[in-house]
Design a protein around this motif. Structure first.
Motif, PDB file in Angstrom:
ATOM      1  N   SER A 101      -5.722   7.459   6.265  1.00 12.83           N
ATOM      2  CA  SER A 101      -4.390   6.923   6.415  1.00 12.83           C
ATOM      3  C   SER A 101      -3.746   6.843   7.941  1.00 12.83           C
ATOM      4  CB  SER A 101      -3.507   7.942   5.645  1.00 12.83           C
ATOM      5  OG  SER A 101      -2.086   7.707   5.917  1.00 12.83           O
ATOM      6  N   CYS A 152      -5.461   3.858   9.273  1.00 15.44           N
ATOM      7  CA  CYS A 152      -4.760   2.414   8.742  1.00 15.44           C
ATOM      8  C   CYS A 152      -3.316   2.298   9.597  1.00 15.44           C
ATOM      9  CB  CYS A 152      -4.618   2.482   7.507  1.00 15.44           C
ATOM     10  SG  CYS A 152      -6.220   2.285   6.404  1.00 15.44           S
ATOM     11  N   LYS A 153      -2.722   3.368   9.710  1.00 16.87           N
ATOM     12  CA  LYS A 153      -1.263   3.144  10.230  1.00 16.87           C
ATOM     13  C   LYS A 153      -1.617   2.715  11.627  1.00 16.87           C
ATOM     14  CE  LYS A 153       1.163   6.444   7.352  1.00 16.87           C
ATOM     15  NZ  LYS A 153       1.475   8.015   7.118  1.00 16.87           N
ATOM     16  N   ALA A 182      -0.293   4.317   1.735  1.00 15.67           N
ATOM     17  CA  ALA A 182      -1.123   3.653   0.781  1.00 15.67           C
ATOM     18  C   ALA A 182      -0.518   2.351   0.334  1.00 15.67           C
ATOM     19  CB  ALA A 182      -1.769   4.309  -0.340  1.00 15.67           C
ATOM     20  N   LEU A 208      -3.837  -0.745   2.975  1.00 14.78           N
ATOM     21  CA  LEU A 208      -4.747   0.185   2.459  1.00 14.78           C
ATOM     22  C   LEU A 208      -4.696   0.065   0.937  1.00 14.78           C
ATOM     23  CD1 LEU A 208      -6.451   2.929   2.822  1.00 14.78           C
ATOM     24  CD2 LEU A 208      -4.369   4.068   2.875  1.00 14.78           C
ATOM     25  N   LEU A 244       1.272   8.698   2.712  1.00 14.69           N
ATOM     26  CA  LEU A 244      -0.016   8.153   3.418  1.00 14.69           C
ATOM     27  C   LEU A 244       0.044   6.744   3.663  1.00 14.69           C
ATOM     28  CD1 LEU A 244      -2.282   9.702   0.347  1.00 14.69           C
ATOM     29  CD2 LEU A 244      -2.331  10.174   2.945  1.00 14.69           C
ATOM     30  N   GLU A 300      -5.961  11.503   4.217  1.00 20.38           N
ATOM     31  CA  GLU A 300      -5.239  11.681   5.643  1.00 20.38           C
ATOM     32  C   GLU A 300      -5.809  11.179   6.639  1.00 20.38           C
ATOM     33  OE1 GLU A 300      -5.861  14.320   3.463  1.00 20.38           O
ATOM     34  OE2 GLU A 300      -3.686  14.481   2.424  1.00 20.38           O
TER      35      GLU A 300
END
Length: 364
Positions: free
Chosen positions: A155, A158-159, A185, A165, A183, A152
Motif C-alpha cells: 500500500s 502504491c501511494k 486499495a 491497487l 490501505l 501495508e
C-alpha cells in the motif's frame, strides 16, 4: 483406522463447510429474483461486504456469477488497457493467473517473484519506484503457498507511486485484517466459497470510489463482464443477467450471521484461533512449515518422508477427511490445511488424531 465417523470433514480452502443456516437455504426452492424482495437482499449484501472490507462510503460492490477467476478477469478488463504498465506479484499459482490474464489482454506487466514461501521485501520494490507504472496486482494471500504478503508495505509503495491497487483477497477476506480505505486499495476481490463459507459460484468485486470512476472511464470490450452495466443495475439491487440467486441468498444469510456474532473482527479471531491451535499441535508430527509469512486461512505443510498427495488420498479414503492437495510440481511436496468455514477445535483434534494414526501405521 478411524472409520467410525462417516461425515466428511472438510479442511480444504474452498469449497468449505457451511453453517446450518446457509445449508438450509440451499435446500429451498430458488425464488424469482426481479422483485423488490430480492433487491433488498442485494442491497444488504453490498452494505455488509462494504462494512467488513472497511470500504469508503462511496464504494460499490458487484456480484459476478462465476468463480474468483471471473472477477479477476472482469477487474482487469474494466480497469486496465494496453496503455497501462502494471506490477504483478507472482509467488504461486494465483499470482501466475494474474500474469496469464495480463498476457491474454495485452496489458504490459512486470513480475515480482519472491523467494518460495517468503514475503516480498522493500528491496524487491525499490527498483520500480517512479518508473512509470500505473497499477499493482497482488493476491494478498497466495493460497497455493500460504504466504500472506505485507499489504501495508505494498500500500505504501502504491501511494508513493500513485498506482491503482488491485487486491485479490479471495482466500483472506474475513480471515486476515484488511482495511480497504486505509490501505488505499482500489479493488478488492473475493469469492463465495472461502471464509464466506457458501457454495462456489459467486465472486465479489468491491470498488473504491476511485475504482468506480475508473470503471466508467474504460471500455471493457465485453458484455458479460461489463462492470458499468453491473454498477448501473446494482443501483436498483439487481444484476444485468440471471445471477446465482440461491447462492446470493446464502451469502445474505452468512453475512448476517457474521454481523450478529460480532462482525469481521470476531470471525477473524475465530479463524486465527483455529489456525494457531492446529499449527501448535501439528509440530509433533513429521511435517515442515512451508510459509514464512502465513496468514490465518491456510497452513501448507511439507511431509518429510512421504508424498503429500498420498497423505491427501489416505485421509480422504480411510479417515473421511479432506485436506487440500497441490498441483503441478508441488503435488508430492505440499498439502494444505484450511482453517475457514464451519470448523471447530474438536475438528482439528479429529484431523490430528488421524495423522497420528497414519504415523503409527508407517504412512508418514
Amino acid at each position: 483406522m478411524m472409520q467410525d465417523q462417516d461425515i466428511m470433514l472438510n479442511f480444504t480452502v474452498g469449497p468449505v463447510m457451511s453453517s446450518e443456516g446457509v445449508r438450509a437455504i440451499g435446500s429451498e426452492q430458488v425464488p424469482y429474483f426481479r422483485t423488490p424482495e430480492f433487491s433488498q437482499v442485494m442491497f444488504e449484501n453490498e452494505a455488509l461486504i462494504k462494512k467488513f472490507a472497511k470500504a469508503d462510503k462511496d464504494a460499490r460492490v458487484v456480484f459476478i456469477t462465476g468463480s474468483g477467476s471471473a472477477a479477476m478477469e472482469a477487474t482487469l478488463i474494466n480497469t486496465f488497457t494496453p496503455q497501462d504498465k502494471v506490477l504483478v506479484v507472482n509467488g504461486g499459482s494465483f499470482g501466475e493467473r494474474f500474469v496469464q490474464l495480463c498476457k491474454v489482454h495485452h496489458i504490459p506487466y512486470t513480475e515480482l517473484v519472491p523467494e518460495f514461501g517468503y514475503d516480498i521485501t522493500d528491496e524487491m520494490l525499490a527498483p520500480y519506484e517512479q518508473q512509470g507504472y500505473t497499477g499493482f496486482l497482488v493476491n494478498v494471500n497466495e493460497t497455493s503457498t500460504g504466504v500472506h504478503y505485507n499489504i501495508e508495505r505494498i500500500s505504501a509503495f502504491c501511494k508513493r507511486n500513485n498506482l491503482f491497487l488491485v487486491v485479490d483477497a479471495i482466500s483472506s477476506f474475513l480471515a486476515d485484517a484488511f482495511d480497504m480505505e486505509a490501505l488505499g486499495a482500489d479493488v478488492m476481490i473475493t469469492g463465495s466459497q472461502k471464509a464466506l463459507a457458501c457454495p462456489p459460484g459467486i465472486s465479489i468485486i468491491t470498488l473504491s470510489s476511485r475504482g468506480v470512476e475508473r470503471v466508467y472511464q474504460h471500455d471493457a470490450g465485453c458484455m458479460y463482464f461489463d462492470l458499468k452495466d453491473a454498477l448501473k443495475n446494482g443501483e436498483r439491487g439487481q444484476t444485468p443477467f440471471t445471477p446465482a440467486v440461491g447462492i446470493l441468498r446464502q451469502i445474505n444469510k452468512r453475512l448476517h450471521e457474521i454481523n450478529e456474532a460480532g462482525g469481521e473482527e470476531a470471525e477473524r479471531g475465530k479463524i486465527k484461533a483455529l489456525a494457531d491451535d492446529f499449527r501448535q499441535r501439528v509440530k509433533a508430527l513429521p511435517f515442515d512449515f512451508v510459509s514464512h509469512s502465513p496468514g490465518n486461512a491456510v497452513t501448507p505443510l511439507h511431509p518429510r518422508n512421504v508424498s503429500a498427495y498420498d497423505v491427501f488420498t489416505t485421509l480422504k479414503d480411510e479417515y473421511h477427511i479432506w485436506i487440500c492437495p497441490n498441483g503441478g510440481d508441488m503435488r508430492d511436496r505440499i498439502f494444505r490445511v484450511g482453517h475457514i468455514g464451519a470448523l471447530t477445535i474438536e475438528d482439528n483434534t479429529r484431523l490430528l488424531e488421524a495423522l497420528k494414526d497414519m504415523q503409527k501405521r508407517g504412512l508418514l
